[in-house]
Write an enzyme that holds these catalytic residues in place. Structure first.
Site, PDB file in Angstrom:
ATOM      1  N   ASP A   1      -4.501  30.422 -10.982  1.00 42.61           N
ATOM      2  CA  ASP A   1      -3.431  30.815 -10.056  1.00 42.61           C
ATOM      3  C   ASP A   1      -4.054  31.201  -8.719  1.00 42.61           C
ATOM      4  O   ASP A   1      -5.276  31.375  -8.617  1.00 42.61           O
ATOM      5  CB  ASP A   1      -2.620  31.999 -10.626  1.00 42.61           C
ATOM      6  CG  ASP A   1      -1.182  32.028 -10.111  1.00 42.61           C
ATOM      7  OD1 ASP A   1      -0.996  32.008  -8.873  1.00 42.61           O
ATOM      8  OD2 ASP A   1      -0.257  32.072 -10.926  1.00 42.61           O
TER       9      ASP A   1
ATOM     10  N   TYR B   1      12.319  20.288  -2.788  1.00 39.17           N
ATOM     11  CA  TYR B   1      12.067  20.762  -4.166  1.00 39.17           C
ATOM     12  C   TYR B   1      12.556  19.754  -5.218  1.00 39.17           C
ATOM     13  O   TYR B   1      11.767  19.354  -6.095  1.00 39.17           O
ATOM     14  CB  TYR B   1      12.706  22.143  -4.358  1.00 39.17           C
ATOM     15  CG  TYR B   1      12.459  22.752  -5.726  1.00 39.17           C
ATOM     16  CD1 TYR B   1      11.216  23.269  -6.062  1.00 39.17           C
ATOM     17  CD2 TYR B   1      13.477  22.801  -6.678  1.00 39.17           C
ATOM     18  CE1 TYR B   1      10.985  23.833  -7.310  1.00 39.17           C
ATOM     19  CE2 TYR B   1      13.261  23.362  -7.930  1.00 39.17           C
ATOM     20  CZ  TYR B   1      12.017  23.881  -8.244  1.00 39.17           C
ATOM     21  OH  TYR B   1      11.797  24.438  -9.487  1.00 39.17           O
TER      22      TYR B   1
ATOM     23  N   LYS C   1      10.275  17.559  -8.065  1.00 41.11           N
ATOM     24  CA  LYS C   1      10.489  17.605  -9.513  1.00 41.11           C
ATOM     25  C   LYS C   1      10.931  16.249 -10.061  1.00 41.11           C
ATOM     26  O   LYS C   1      10.628  15.908 -11.207  1.00 41.11           O
ATOM     27  CB  LYS C   1      11.516  18.697  -9.847  1.00 41.11           C
ATOM     28  CG  LYS C   1      11.036  20.105  -9.499  1.00 41.11           C
ATOM     29  CD  LYS C   1       9.758  20.485 -10.236  1.00 41.11           C
ATOM     30  CE  LYS C   1       9.383  21.942 -10.025  1.00 41.11           C
ATOM     31  NZ  LYS C   1       8.171  22.334 -10.765  1.00 41.11           N
TER      32      LYS C   1
HETATM   33  P1  NAI Z   1       6.805  32.191 -10.350  1.00 44.49           P
HETATM   34  O1  NAI Z   1       6.924  32.252  -8.871  1.00 44.49           O
HETATM   35  O2  NAI Z   1       7.076  33.413 -11.147  1.00 44.49           O
HETATM   36  O3  NAI Z   1       5.356  31.638 -10.754  1.00 44.49           O
HETATM   37  C1  NAI Z   1       4.776  30.553 -10.122  1.00 44.49           C
HETATM   38  C2  NAI Z   1       3.272  30.778 -10.057  1.00 44.49           C
HETATM   39  O4  NAI Z   1       2.683  29.624  -9.420  1.00 44.49           O
HETATM   40  C3  NAI Z   1       2.874  32.013  -9.221  1.00 44.49           C
HETATM   41  O5  NAI Z   1       2.011  32.866  -9.964  1.00 44.49           O
HETATM   42  C4  NAI Z   1       2.193  31.430  -8.024  1.00 44.49           C
HETATM   43  O6  NAI Z   1       1.153  32.239  -7.488  1.00 44.49           O
HETATM   44  C5  NAI Z   1       1.649  30.110  -8.577  1.00 44.49           C
HETATM   45  N1  NAI Z   1       1.353  29.202  -7.481  1.00 44.49           N
HETATM   46  C6  NAI Z   1       2.170  28.899  -6.446  1.00 44.49           C
HETATM   47  N2  NAI Z   1       1.524  28.130  -5.562  1.00 44.49           N
HETATM   48  C7  NAI Z   1       0.272  27.945  -6.034  1.00 44.49           C
HETATM   49  C8  NAI Z   1      -0.862  27.264  -5.556  1.00 44.49           C
HETATM   50  N3  NAI Z   1      -0.866  26.633  -4.369  1.00 44.49           N
HETATM   51  N4  NAI Z   1      -1.989  27.261  -6.304  1.00 44.49           N
HETATM   52  C9  NAI Z   1      -2.021  27.932  -7.481  1.00 44.49           C
HETATM   53  N5  NAI Z   1      -0.972  28.612  -7.996  1.00 44.49           N
HETATM   54  C10 NAI Z   1       0.162  28.612  -7.265  1.00 44.49           C
HETATM   55  O7  NAI Z   1       7.796  31.011 -10.773  1.00 44.49           O
HETATM   56  P2  NAI Z   1       8.254  30.479 -12.213  1.00 44.49           P
HETATM   57  O8  NAI Z   1       9.708  30.644 -12.279  1.00 44.49           O
HETATM   58  O9  NAI Z   1       7.414  31.003 -13.295  1.00 44.49           O
HETATM   59  O10 NAI Z   1       7.984  28.921 -12.028  1.00 44.49           O
HETATM   60  C11 NAI Z   1       7.067  28.200 -12.837  1.00 44.49           C
HETATM   61  C12 NAI Z   1       7.413  26.730 -12.760  1.00 44.49           C
HETATM   62  O11 NAI Z   1       8.729  26.541 -13.277  1.00 44.49           O
HETATM   63  C13 NAI Z   1       7.454  26.178 -11.331  1.00 44.49           C
HETATM   64  O12 NAI Z   1       6.898  24.882 -11.337  1.00 44.49           O
HETATM   65  C14 NAI Z   1       8.934  26.122 -11.030  1.00 44.49           C
HETATM   66  O13 NAI Z   1       9.234  25.137 -10.061  1.00 44.49           O
HETATM   67  C15 NAI Z   1       9.496  25.777 -12.385  1.00 44.49           C
HETATM   68  N6  NAI Z   1      10.891  26.082 -12.552  1.00 44.49           N
HETATM   69  C16 NAI Z   1      11.351  27.378 -12.443  1.00 44.49           C
HETATM   70  C17 NAI Z   1      12.686  27.637 -12.593  1.00 44.49           C
HETATM   71  C18 NAI Z   1      13.241  29.020 -12.460  1.00 44.49           C
HETATM   72  O14 NAI Z   1      14.484  29.151 -12.504  1.00 44.49           O
HETATM   73  N7  NAI Z   1      12.436  30.056 -12.341  1.00 44.49           N
HETATM   74  C19 NAI Z   1      13.655  26.564 -12.879  1.00 44.49           C
HETATM   75  C20 NAI Z   1      13.070  25.263 -13.001  1.00 44.49           C
HETATM   76  C21 NAI Z   1      11.738  25.047 -12.839  1.00 44.49           C
END
Ligand code: NAI
Length: 266
Positions: free
Chosen positions: A33, A154, A158
């Site tokens: 991360d 976005y 996806k």
């Molecule tokens: P979150 O924001 O809690 O976690 C995402 C993590 O990715 C963070 O720890 C962040 O630091 C890391 N990250 C972001 N950019 C980065 C980079 N350049 N290099 C390394 N790490 C990086 O979000 P969440 O909800 O856990 O999302 C996880 C996945 O699920 C994402 O791909 C998101 O698009 C997808 N998703 C989430 C949904 C939601 O409702 N929360 C719905 C559908 C998909």
């Protein structure tokens, strides 16, 4: 037997929950991360991906049993195509040699039900062609058109990722090497990514209009983590190229009951 998992986005939300559940079950997890993980790396840049894959391979002593790619951002900015598409596909590809040393290698990524939403076909095509500068240029044009158009970045990231999974999963590099490659498409998950939006009644109503979830409404990260863990388990021997809509029924609501007739005789 203990398996070694590389989990991106392990510092927050779905990735953090996946890493925690795997560790609770006795598995070895190498988290990646921007911060708050075993390996701090920026997956938005080509060099960051290469360095992260090298560091993860070293931490795994050369053999990785599974990769679970959760890192992503939802901001309406060009960088979103870099993190959500290239930050997944190039990272996974760089880990193929380490996966090849496992007896039961597996990989899973996180797409989204947003893959079903309006998007930029040109951006999707550029991503699938592996042309990051072009994808970024198109994203820049889209963002410059204003907030509504900017939202296309976005879903484009996806959609491209879901198509990449289907396309790559059946190639010699993945299926031919005995590596199931699949994805999960969540609905609205309660993580830091959605917290601000869901905090206001207007924001929640907007999200719910776009993502109808008749089954159990907004989902906890565990609902996605457990599926990612199964997809990358030894038990998954034959699932390839699937993007599983684990979304409270959003996909079934939006696409309806017939997603099969596309190829029926007219
Ligand atoms: P979150 O924001 O809690 O976690 C995402 C993590 O990715 C963070 O720890 C962040 O630091 C890391 N990250 C972001 N950019 C980065 C980079 N350049 N290099 C390394 N790490 C990086 O979000 P969440 O909800 O856990 O999302 C996880 C996945 O699920 C994402 O791909 C998101 O698009 C997808 N998703 C989430 C949904 C939601 O409702 N929360 C719905 C559908 C998909």
């Amino acid at each position: 037997m203990t398996r070694t998992y590389v989990v991106t986005g392990a510092g927050s939300g779905i990735g953090a929950t996946t890493a925690r559940l795997l560790r609770e079950r006795g598995q070895k997890v190498i988290g990646v991360d921007l911060k708050g993980a075993d390996i701090e790396a920026d997956l938005s840049t080509p060099q960051g991906r290469v360095d992260a894959a090298a560091a993860a391979t070293a931490a795994a002593d050369g053999r990785v049993d599974a990769v679970i790619a959760c890192a992503g951002i939802s901001a309406p900015i060009p960088k979103t195509i870099s993190v959500n598409f290239f930050g997944v596909t190039e990272f996974l590809t760089a880990l193929l040699p380490a996966l090849g040393r496992s007896d039961a290698p597996r990989a899973a990524v996180v797409s989204s039900m947003a893959s079903l939403q309006p998007n930029s076909p040109e951006m999707v095509d550029a991503a699938l062609a592996g042309d990051e500068p072009k994808a970024l240029e198109i994203a820049g044009h889209v963002v410059a058109q204003g907030p509504e158009a900017a939202y296309l970045v976005y879903p484009s990231s996806k959609r491209a990722l879901a198509r990449w999974v289907r396309r790559e999963s059946i190639t010699p590099a993945w299926a031919g090497a005995g590596i199931p490659l699949n994805g999960v498409a969540p609905g609205t998950v309660l993580t830091p990514m959605t917290a601000d939006l869901l905090a206001s009644a207007d924001g929640a109503a907007m999200v719910d209009a776009a993502v109808p979830m008749p089954l159990n409404y907004h989902q906890p990260p565990e609902s996605i983590a457990n599926l990612l863990i199964w997809l990358t388990s030894v038990e998954n021997t034959h699932m390839a190229g699937q993007v599983i809509y684990d979304d409270g029924g959003a996909d079934a609501t939006l696409r309806g009951d017939d997603i099969w007739s596309w190829n029926d005789p007219k």
